[in-house]
Structures are given as C-alpha cells and as structure tokens.
Design a protein around this motif. Sequence first.
Motif, PDB file in Angstrom:
ATOM      1  N   ILE A  74     -18.701  21.927   5.823  1.00 49.14           N
ATOM      2  CA  ILE A  74     -18.688  20.582   6.405  1.00 49.14           C
ATOM      3  C   ILE A  74     -17.261  20.089   6.580  1.00 49.14           C
ATOM      4  N   ARG A  75     -16.416  20.348   5.602  1.00 48.01           N
ATOM      5  CA  ARG A  75     -15.011  19.926   5.724  1.00 48.01           C
ATOM      6  C   ARG A  75     -14.346  20.603   6.927  1.00 48.01           C
ATOM      7  N   ALA A  76     -14.685  21.874   7.159  1.00 49.46           N
ATOM      8  CA  ALA A  76     -14.109  22.576   8.309  1.00 49.46           C
ATOM      9  C   ALA A  76     -14.617  22.014   9.630  1.00 49.46           C
ATOM     10  N   LEU A  77     -15.839  21.476   9.632  1.00 49.05           N
ATOM     11  CA  LEU A  77     -16.443  20.983  10.869  1.00 49.05           C
ATOM     12  C   LEU A  77     -16.111  19.528  11.177  1.00 49.05           C
ATOM     13  N   LEU A  78     -15.760  18.742  10.170  1.00 46.59           N
ATOM     14  CA  LEU A  78     -15.627  17.299  10.359  1.00 46.59           C
ATOM     15  C   LEU A  78     -14.658  16.884  11.472  1.00 46.59           C
ATOM     16  N   PRO A  79     -13.476  17.494  11.594  1.00 47.36           N
ATOM     17  CA  PRO A  79     -12.588  17.037  12.684  1.00 47.36           C
ATOM     18  C   PRO A  79     -13.233  17.168  14.058  1.00 47.36           C
ATOM     19  N   GLY A  80     -13.888  18.302  14.309  1.00 46.87           N
ATOM     20  CA  GLY A  80     -14.548  18.484  15.595  1.00 46.87           C
ATOM     21  C   GLY A  80     -15.742  17.566  15.760  1.00 46.87           C
ATOM     22  N   MET A  81     -16.490  17.329  14.681  1.00 48.61           N
ATOM     23  CA  MET A  81     -17.640  16.439  14.753  1.00 48.61           C
ATOM     24  C   MET A  81     -17.209  15.015  15.059  1.00 48.61           C
ATOM     25  N   ARG A  82     -16.150  14.567  14.418  1.00 48.59           N
ATOM     26  CA  ARG A  82     -15.660  13.207  14.673  1.00 48.59           C
ATOM     27  C   ARG A  82     -15.215  13.046  16.120  1.00 48.59           C
ATOM     28  N   ALA A  83     -14.503  14.059  16.624  1.00 47.65           N
ATOM     29  CA  ALA A  83     -14.026  13.985  18.009  1.00 47.65           C
ATOM     30  C   ALA A  83     -15.198  13.974  18.981  1.00 47.65           C
TER      31      ALA A  83
END
Length: 263
Positions: free
Chosen positions: A125-134
């Motif tokens: 989840i930590r690896a995905l969060l930047p892309g998810m937020r964008a």
Amino acid sequence: MSGALDGRIALVTGGSRGVGRAVALRLARAGAAVAVNYRRDADAAAEVVALIRESGGRAESYRAAIGDDDAVAEMVAAITRDLGPVDLVVSNAGSASRGATVEHTPQADFAALMRVHAFGPIGLIRALLPGMRAAAANSVGRGDIVMISSNSTTTTPAGAAPYTMAKAAMESCVRTLAREERPHRIHANIVAPGLVATEMGRRLVSAARGAELDDIAATSPFGRVCTPEDVAGTVAFLVSGDAGYLTGQRLTVDGGGPDTELF
C-alpha cells in the motif's frame, strides 16, 4: 465490459485462485483493467487473464511475493507501465495458521504470518499510495483500498492465533488509513468472510471436522457455504459509487454467523 469501474486500474493480490480470482473477474466485469498478482501458480493467473480478455477486458498477470519489497516495487512499476497507475487495490493474498495452540506455536510462525498478512500488505500500500493519490486527484476522482480479512478476528478460534493476530493488526492499519487518506479521496475498507468454499476452506473443514464442504452446507446459513462470488460482490459494492460515502468500514460476509461454531 463497460460498467461502473470504467477507466480504473485494479490490483488484486492472490488473484489467481479462490476469492482473489472471483474478485478479479468481478472487477473486470465492471470495467476495471485488472493486474492479477500471484506468487506461484502462473498457469492459474494466466487463465484468469485469458477469461478477462476473452470478455473484452484488459488484464495482465504479475508474479511477486507480497512482503518482498524489491519484487513489489518491480511489480508496481510494471503495472504502471502496462496498465497505468493503480487506483484500486484488493489485498487478498495470504496463508493460514498451522493449527497449533499458542503454547506450541513457534515464535517464527507468528512473525511469518505478520509478514504475510500485515507487513507485506502495508509495504504494498505504501508503494501504491503516490500513484493512487494522483489518480484520485486527476482522473478517476477516488482511490480504494480493500482488505480481505476474516471473521476469525472476532470469533478467535483455537489454533489460529498467528493468523487471527496478523489479520487483526492489518484491520487496525486499514482503519487508520481510512482517516489518513480521506483528504486524498482514498477509501479504505475491510471485507471479513467466514468460511468460504475455496481450497483453503476445504482443508480447514477436513482438518477440523474430517468432513467435506458439502457435508456442512445444510447447517450453514441459507443452506450453503459462502462462495468466492459472495465476497467479490461485497468488494464490488465497496468500490462503487453506491459506497461513495463509506470508508473505514468492516463488512462481515458470513450469512449472519453459523448457529454453531465450526472450529
């Protein structure tokens, strides 16, 4: 294949079999492009991808052990390249306890299940969060984190402490994420099935009762055992517009609970 999830990119961990397979197929049917994660069974993952493509959807399979940070980073990069940034993740991959009592469970077993069911998913989840937020800010308007947990975190059956503890730890993390990520339009929810008609479910029933799943159907809620599709339907609801004001929730999918405990 058009539907409520058109334009969304979903990652389903443990997506080659059982509940993960059903979730991947259901999300694809709703229009999402699906990244099918697997750890060992490449053929099963390829079959799920083929079924989605045959129906006109987009899907790719990706091998990575959730908990191996390097493998997860490579997978996230590959999904972003192939399908786009993930805005919907279903954390489903996992394994069961060995069935020993707390007294007779090695400390290493507790650590191993925490790595599989808590630390590994948290790293993903930590690896995905930047892309998810964008993605939530610029395109799809929301992100979704769905954790597949278990009703065992409340029933706490004997012989399952490492599994139950790890699932409970991750549930706490998801509820925290729901609060932290709300400003970024990311929803975080939990789906907690009871016994499900999967290979793992069959093994559990055999070990606990020396029986087959069909043998206990008549005494199960509604006269049947929960199916992977039952769980997938709940996930599909949580990531849909109908659940647009839901986050930090835990939906138990167990038919209201059995009249008698299985374990």
